[in-house]
Write a protein that holds these residues in place. Structure first.
Motif, PDB file in Angstrom:
ATOM      1  N   MET A  68     -23.152  31.887  13.811  1.00 51.91           N
ATOM      2  CA  MET A  68     -22.638  30.554  13.490  1.00 51.91           C
ATOM      3  C   MET A  68     -23.241  29.499  14.404  1.00 51.91           C
ATOM      4  N   TRP A  71     -26.632  28.752  13.156  1.00 51.51           N
ATOM      5  CA  TRP A  71     -26.579  28.017  11.895  1.00 51.51           C
ATOM      6  C   TRP A  71     -26.278  26.541  12.159  1.00 51.51           C
ATOM      7  N   GLN A  72     -25.410  26.267  13.165  1.00 54.58           N
ATOM      8  CA  GLN A  72     -25.044  24.875  13.465  1.00 54.58           C
ATOM      9  C   GLN A  72     -26.181  24.117  14.127  1.00 54.58           C
ATOM     10  N   LYS A  73     -27.062  24.819  14.840  1.00 53.93           N
ATOM     11  CA  LYS A  73     -28.201  24.153  15.496  1.00 53.93           C
ATOM     12  C   LYS A  73     -29.222  23.668  14.467  1.00 53.93           C
TER      13      LYS A  73
END
Length: 74
Positions: A68, A71-73
């Motif tokens: 996660m 994915w957020q980066k």
């Protein structure tokens, strides 16, 4: 009649061999097996299973968190 007596003697010899040769070892093995299995045996294996399952869940959670974060980066 002679073959019937021969079969009876063979059976008797086989039973004697089992009673004198095999049965003491079987009884000894059963005694050793029952002495080794203590009440803590199943509990210890259950606690080991719990540790492994907890570690597996922690690893899965850690991998999900890392995924996660990646994915957020993006």
């Amino acid at each position: 009649m002679d073959s019937q007596q021969s079969k009876w003697k063979q059976r008797q010899a086989l039973e004697d061999f089992y009673a004198n040769g095999v049965e003491p070892y079987v009884n000894q093995f059963i005694e050793v097996s029952t002495q080794q299995s203590s009440p803590a045996g199943p509990v210890a294996s259950y606690s080991g299973l719990c540790c492994v399952s907890i570690l597996a869940w922690l690893l899965v959670t850690l991998l999900c968190c890392v995924r996660m974060m990646r994915w957020q980066k993006k």
